[in-house]
Design a protein around this motif. Structure first.
Motif, PDB file in Angstrom:
ATOM      1  N   ALA A 110       0.826  -1.207   0.000  1.00  0.00           N
ATOM      2  CA  ALA A 110       0.000   0.000   0.000  1.00  0.00           C
ATOM      3  C   ALA A 110       0.858   1.253   0.000  1.00  0.00           C
ATOM      4  O   ALA A 110       2.083   1.203   0.125  1.00  0.00           O
ATOM      5  CB  ALA A 110      -0.924   0.006   1.224  1.00  0.00           C
ATOM      6  N   TYR A 111       0.163   2.378  -0.110  1.00  0.00           N
ATOM      7  CA  TYR A 111       0.755   3.706  -0.048  1.00  0.00           C
ATOM      8  C   TYR A 111       0.077   4.437   1.098  1.00  0.00           C
ATOM      9  O   TYR A 111      -1.154   4.553   1.118  1.00  0.00           O
ATOM     10  CB  TYR A 111       0.521   4.425  -1.378  1.00  0.00           C
ATOM     11  N   TRP A 112       0.836   4.893   2.060  1.00  0.00           N
ATOM     12  CA  TRP A 112       0.307   5.663   3.174  1.00  0.00           C
ATOM     13  C   TRP A 112       0.783   7.095   2.994  1.00  0.00           C
ATOM     14  O   TRP A 112       1.940   7.336   2.667  1.00  0.00           O
ATOM     15  CB  TRP A 112       0.848   5.151   4.512  1.00  0.00           C
ATOM     16  N   GLN A 113      -0.128   8.038   3.229  1.00  0.00           N
ATOM     17  CA  GLN A 113       0.278   9.435   3.089  1.00  0.00           C
ATOM     18  C   GLN A 113      -0.478  10.297   4.078  1.00  0.00           C
ATOM     19  O   GLN A 113      -1.557   9.938   4.539  1.00  0.00           O
ATOM     20  CB  GLN A 113       0.071   9.916   1.650  1.00  0.00           C
ATOM     21  N   GLN A 125      -3.289   8.175   6.033  1.00  0.00           N
ATOM     22  CA  GLN A 125      -4.340   7.645   5.158  1.00  0.00           C
ATOM     23  C   GLN A 125      -3.707   6.523   4.348  1.00  0.00           C
ATOM     24  O   GLN A 125      -2.605   6.684   3.830  1.00  0.00           O
ATOM     25  CB  GLN A 125      -4.866   8.713   4.207  1.00  0.00           C
ATOM     26  N   ARG A 126      -4.414   5.405   4.239  1.00  0.00           N
ATOM     27  CA  ARG A 126      -3.899   4.265   3.473  1.00  0.00           C
ATOM     28  C   ARG A 126      -4.633   4.200   2.142  1.00  0.00           C
ATOM     29  O   ARG A 126      -5.858   4.187   2.100  1.00  0.00           O
ATOM     30  CB  ARG A 126      -4.111   2.968   4.243  1.00  0.00           C
ATOM     31  N   GLU A 185      -4.984   1.817  -1.171  1.00  0.00           N
ATOM     32  CA  GLU A 185      -4.718   0.455  -1.606  1.00  0.00           C
ATOM     33  C   GLU A 185      -4.033   0.438  -2.962  1.00  0.00           C
ATOM     34  O   GLU A 185      -4.349   1.239  -3.836  1.00  0.00           O
ATOM     35  CB  GLU A 185      -6.018  -0.350  -1.692  1.00  0.00           C
TER      36      GLU A 185
END
Length: 154
Positions: free
Chosen positions: A120-123, A144-145, A147
């Protein structure tokens, strides 16, 4: 998106009961050998609704040109990515990125962080006033994750 470069990521965040379009970004990654890192600039669509759900339209994304996009933040707000334990991590400290908020008619200092792994990408993006009081964004430590979607093969 050849206009922007070779390594471009599209992301879209929908929110609320109706999953309404909240934000889209194009993240452009370029080598920064002088920093032993990768530099990320962030771009937005001039007409976000026209590009909603563009993830499923790789040929359309490939057609992006300068009339379609604008830099979201000035170059001093670019993120610098470095290898992390499970992938890559980036951070922008609030002291480096001060912008004028048209909506609030006030200066804001932005802070951002991101982590990308195979899953995932978390920002996160937070805003502070000039006194250091947080005025938007998630609480410290909360991300915020987003997918990961399969890569387009078209």
């Amino acid at each position: 998106a050849p206009y922007l470069g070779r390594h471009v990521v599209y992301w879209q965040l929908n929110t609320g009961e109706n999953e309404r379009l909240y934000r889209q970004r194009l993240l452009v990654f370029e080598p920064a050998p002088e920093r032993d890192a990768i530099r990320q600039s962030t771009w937005s669509f001039r007409d976000p609704g026209a590009w909603q759900d563009a993830l499923d339209q790789p040929e359309r994304l490939a057609s992006i040109d300068g009339d379609d996009i604008e830099r979201t933040l000035p170059a001093r707000c670019d993120l610098t990515w470095r290898r992390a334990e499970e992938g890559w991590a980036a951070r922008m400290e609030s002291g480096n990125c001060r912008i004028w908020s048209e909506r609030r008619q006030a200066w804001r200092r932005l802070e951002a962080a991101a982590i990308v792994t195979a899953a995932a990408y978390w920002q996160v993006e937070r805003g502070f006033d000039d006194e250091g009081v947080q005025v938007f964004g998630t609480p410290p430590g909360e991300f915020q994750r987003l997918e990961r979607m399969p890569a387009a093969t078209k």
